[in-house]
Scaffold this motif. Structure first.
Motif: not given
Lengths: 575, 403
Positions: A153-159, A100-103
């Motif tokens: 899921g998170r990796m996809n979303l941030n990509t 979330w922080l990465e986003l």
């Protein structure tokens, strides 16, 4: 046409809301008042009894405090805003939090790189406001997720966020609406969003931009009330309300002059459906760019249409060469096709893994990523890098006990066009009823490798990638193109249920309702029809959609929800 | 004016898809080929002993069964045809040719085939891929599709002669019929026309719904009669309109317009005569199939042709009809749930009204229209507005002359 979208007040208010939510999320665990209130609510003496008598473990009691009785307890009624971040256990919560922080880092980097341009875009375009809700939107697409599913899921979303912000940077840097003196505008080739960007890979000095993706397709998914304004604009123009909402919305964006003004030419197409064909004529009027209509065969499954498809592609390349002044480099195309092939192989591996007893890849974070990478980031190094990482994580998890979901009851294929206004439906199906949507219609695009041996074989492959684009692969080509894959997937993925979207303005699938129903009955497959109106939550709301499933599960399947807090709730005011 | 000699016979023919002339042709060993769209080149279907029937569903009532199979959001034309197919109304068909041009018509033929609604052991159906723009490779593709999906199956399945000579004969017969319509259509340009709009609509419909060879003598006789027809002294209308839009095979719509005081001078809608009843220019040098296919593609006015030059051409065609036939206004009609005409109606009526300054009204309707009071009110209001415009124009001219 008057420009009406410089809606400073609305956007400022929304920005304030987002900011408040972000602060709330950040501070939620440290807000003493909230903690005290929660403690009072949760630690009622009566509730302690099971703990003291050993009926409930300490772990379960702590968990109950942290997550409430169910997932919906972490979310505010109506607005859908998280009261605090979801507790997923120490490791997964930390992972989720870091991502979330990465986003925020991705978004912050993008915002600060060109602050004036981005703020100008925010003030110029109504749809831009939707992107402010991205962090919240992403949170809503991984509810309850743990372990591999959470990571994938998170990796996809941030990509997606990385690719999207890069896309926006390109668009706004060249947008004549933001900077009328812009020299970059001519460096781009506008393409209809339903056509994979791969066709522009042969240019080194010009880049393809999917005209609809940023202004209307993604915003319609992120903020489910955003399309309403544009739909009203189109209907006020005289277009009937019964046409498909997606092209209707894009027409509204065009009528409002809310498309970025960009490009040296425009590649339009007859995909994916009749409504989309017609909205193109409205877009053409607004873009006022030299336009090539790339006519992809309707009967795309037949060999006798392929020669025409290839000829059309060749003519399209000639047209682009003429308007860019650049020669198309087939070596560049070959490199892009080879990257596409790798991407495709990784996708096929994902599908194989999802066919196992413990599918690791799930829901909106999966299908959104698939659409994005098929249409826009086809052959993108960033996407391939992510695919490799995701597949590696998923491979490791195969055969092991899944952390999530712990309990499922049904394996389902979700068929027909996904409801943009309810992206997190699959997540709700899983968390509320234990219906595991192992395959989504919207991710089932073309998946044949492109033969890069010769220019001709490569063009044949690219032509096929175009014809089998998102939605189009099933919406055209005849009744069998729509149904054959469905029955095949039901078998391959060992499904006992079909969640069949009844997108009320989608005429093609509606016209085979009876045939589908009879075939499902003949095969003994449980099929639940789910009415939705794609981008218009006023016709059928998310709550109405849930209600249809609830009724089916209770009345037909005679089951009770796994998480009763999710059975019925009001999220009508949420994004 | 006195009734045309055959007009009641013609209306009787329109009461049933399997009408008297269709039955007669079948009795003589004819092969009935059903179709629904301008993309299917009618001129080539009447080759040898094959004959074309553009499908209608007269006297449509409840659509309950078709609604179950096709949903309620598909156009009532295709639902009416499916309902009629369930009722057994198309058992006379030997073949059904279609194209995936609009999804709804495509689904219609798929439903008919999958549900085995044609009780005819040799029933054959085929769907072509039709381009939505005009280009040399598009014409080639379309020609190949027609040849391999329609003509060759007619030969292989039904033993029909599809030689160049046979095809040229079919086109010549088609052109003879079109020549009649071109002459009749000219009558509509007169201030006091020798044919009513409803009569024209009926003649046009029978020409689509009956075997060309059998209806031709009646049409030839009617043309002679029209030429000699004694006109009423009083002009029988208050306004002249061009009707543009989607599928229309109910002459009740034209009747309704006439009842409201307007004369339909040009019928630029699917199943109308523009395009459809113009002679195909042929030559001895080129392959006849290619010539015919190119003609059908180039004259096609379907809104699915999405390139800007075709979009503009459609507006220009309507404007040219408006000018040539001395019309006062344009009615854009769209069958409900038709995606193509839904958009076209909205954009074109806006462009014609706002940018070209032509009085235009946009209407939506169901397959059968006669009973629609709402539609009648809207047409009446439009006719009145046209009439007021004419009166004001005349008044302004008089005042100008006085000054």
């Amino acid at each position: 046409m008057t420009v009406t979208s410089n809606n400073l007040k609305d956007n400022a208010k929304l920005f304030g809301d987002i900011f408040t939510e972000a602060i709330k999320l950040e501070l939620a665990n440290y807000d003493h008042k909230t903690i005290l209130m929660d403690l009072k609510k949760k630690f009622e003496p009566g509730k302690l009894t099971p703990l003291l008598t050993g009926q409930v473990s300490i772990k379960a009691a702590v968990n109950q405090y942290l997550t409430g009785n169910g997932l919906q307890d972490t979310i505010e009624d109506k607005t859908g805003i998280y009261k605090h971040r979801e507790w997923r256990g120490p490791v997964d919560t930390l992972y989720d939090y870091v991502k979330w922080l990465e986003l925020w880092g991705i978004l912050g980097k993008w915002l600060l790189k060109h602050p004036v341009t981005n703020v100008s875009a925010l003030l110029r375009y109504r749809w831009m406001a939707a992107y402010l809700t991205t962090p919240s939107f992403f949170d809503h697409n991984v509810p309850g997720f743990r372990g591999t599913m959470l990571r994938a899921g998170r990796m996809n979303l941030n990509t997606i966020a990385k690719l999207l912000t890069a896309n926006m940077e390109d668009i706004f840097s060249a947008d004549l609406n933001i900077n009328p003196e812009n020299e970059n505008a001519k460096k781009y080739i506008c393409i209809d969003a339903y056509m994979p960007k791969l066709i522009t890979a042969g240019f080194s000095e010009h880049q393809g931009i999917l005209a609809h993706l940023v202004p209307h397709y993604l915003p319609s998914i992120i903020n489910h009330h955003l399309p309403e304004h544009y739909l009203d604009v189109t209907e006020s123009y005289g277009v009937p309300a019964d046409v498909c909402g997606l092209p209707s919305m894009e027409s509204g964006v065009a009528i409002e002059d809310d498309f970025p003004k960009i490009g040296c030419c425009y590649i339009s197409t007859n995909m994916p459906c009749d409504g989309s064909i017609m909205s193109s004529s409205i877009l053409d009027r607004r873009f006022q760019l030299p336009t090539y209509v790339l006519n992809t065969p309707m009967r795309h499954t037949r060999e006798d249409t392929q020669e025409y498809a290839i000829e059309e592609l060749k003519e399209c390349i000639k047209f682009m060469e003429k308007h860019t002044g650049e020669t198309y480099d087939y070596n560049l195309l070959r490199e892009a096709c080879e990257r596409w092939n790798e991407q495709n192989a990784l996708r096929l591996e994902k599908w194989e893994m999802n066919a196992t007893d413990t599918p690791p890849h799930y829901g909106a974070s999966n299908w959104m990523y698939r659409i994005f990478t098929y249409q826009d980031a086809c052959g993108s190094q960033v996407a391939i890098k992510n695919d490799r990482k995701v597949n590696k994580v998923m491979r490791k998890s195969l055969g092991k006990l899944r952390k999530y979901p712990q309990q499922t009851r049904h394996r389902a294929v979700v068929w027909n066009t996904v409801a943009n206004m309810y992206s997190a439906l699959d997540e709700w199906l899983l968390n509320c009823w234990g219906i595991e949507a192992v395959f989504e219609f919207i991710e089932h695009q073309g998946h044949r490798p492109i033969d890069t041996a010769t220019v001709d074989s490569m063009l044949a492959g690219v032509a096929k990638v175009i014809q089998e684009a998102t939605m189009r692969v099933h919406s055209k080509g005849g009744y069998n193109a729509y149904t054959d894959d469905l029955w095949l997937l039901v078998e391959q993925y060992d499904c006992d249920m079909i969640v069949m979207f009844d997108q009320i303005s989608c005429k093609g699938p509606a016209a085979i309702t009876g045939l589908l129903e009879e075939e499902a009955r003949r095969r003994g497959i449980k099929m639940v029809w789910l009415k939705q109106d794609l981008v218009d939550a006023r016709t059928i709301s998310r709550r109405d959609m849930r209600d249809q499933i609830n009724k089916y599960m209770e009345a037909v399947m005679n089951e009770t929800p796994l998480d009763p807090t999710l059975r019925d709730f009001d999220d009508g005011e949420s994004w | 004016m006195k009734d045309l000699k055959h007009i009641h016979y013609f209306t009787a023919l329109l009461e049933d898809a399997n009408n008297e002339l269709v039955r007669a042709a079948k009795k003589d060993g004819g092969i009935a080929v059903g179709y629904t769209c301008y993309y299917i080149p009618e001129a080539l279907l009447n080759v040898g002993n094959a004959f074309s029937v553009r499908l209608r569903a007269p006297k449509t009532g409840s659509l309950d069964i078709s609604q179950y199979y096709m949903g309620s959001m598909n156009c009532s034309y295709v639902r009416a045809l499916l309902e009629r197919a369930f009722e057994g109304g198309y058992h006379f068909l030997d073949a059904f040719f279609s194209s995936e041009t609009c999804q709804q018509m495509n689904r219609l033929v798929e439903n008919i085939y999958e549900l085995k609604l044609i009780d005819n052991g040799t029933f054959y159906h085929s769907i072509i891929d039709a381009p939505l723009k005009i280009s040399p490779h598009g014409i080639k593709h379309y020609t190949n599709q027609i040849r391999t999906h329609f003509l060759e199956p007619l030969r292989d399945q039904f033993g029909i002669d599809i030689s160049e000579t046979a095809l040229r004969n079919a086109v010549a017969e088609h052109n003879r019929m079109c020549a009649i319509f071109e002459e009749i259509s000219e009558l509509r340009k007169a201030d006091n026309p020798g044919i009513t709009a409803t009569e024209f609509h009926i003649l046009n419909l029978v020409s689509y719904s009956c075997p060309t060879g059998l209806i031709l003598p009646y049409l030839e006789e009617t043309l002679v009669e029209l030429k000699k027809r004694k006109l009423d002294p009083k002009i029988p209308y208050r306004a002249r309109v061009v009707v543009v839009g989607s599928e229309m095979d109910d002459y009740g719509f034209t009747e309704l317009i006439e009842y409201c005081g307007a004369y339909v001078v040009a019928d630029r809608y699917c199943f109308g005569s523009m395009p459809g009843r113009q002679q195909i220019p042929i030559n001895d040098d080129e392959d006849i199939v290619e010539v015919v296919c190119r003609f059908y593609l180039e004259t096609n006015q379907c809104p699915r042709f999405m390139s800007q030059e075709k979009v503009q051409e459609r507006r220009d065609v309507v404007k040219a009809l408006y000018d040539e036939y001395n019309a006062d206004g344009i009615i854009y009609e769209q069958m409900k749930f038709c995606d193509y005409w839904g958009y076209e109606r909205a954009v074109a009526s806006f462009v014609l009204h706002e940018e070209m300054g032509i009085p235009t009204v946009a209407l939506d309707r169901e397959y059968t229209v006669q009973a629609s009071g709402q539609l009648r009110t809207r047409v009446q209001a439009f006719v009145e507005s046209l009439e007021i415009k004419k009166i004001q124009k005349a008044k302004n001219q008089n005042e100008g002359e006085k000054k």
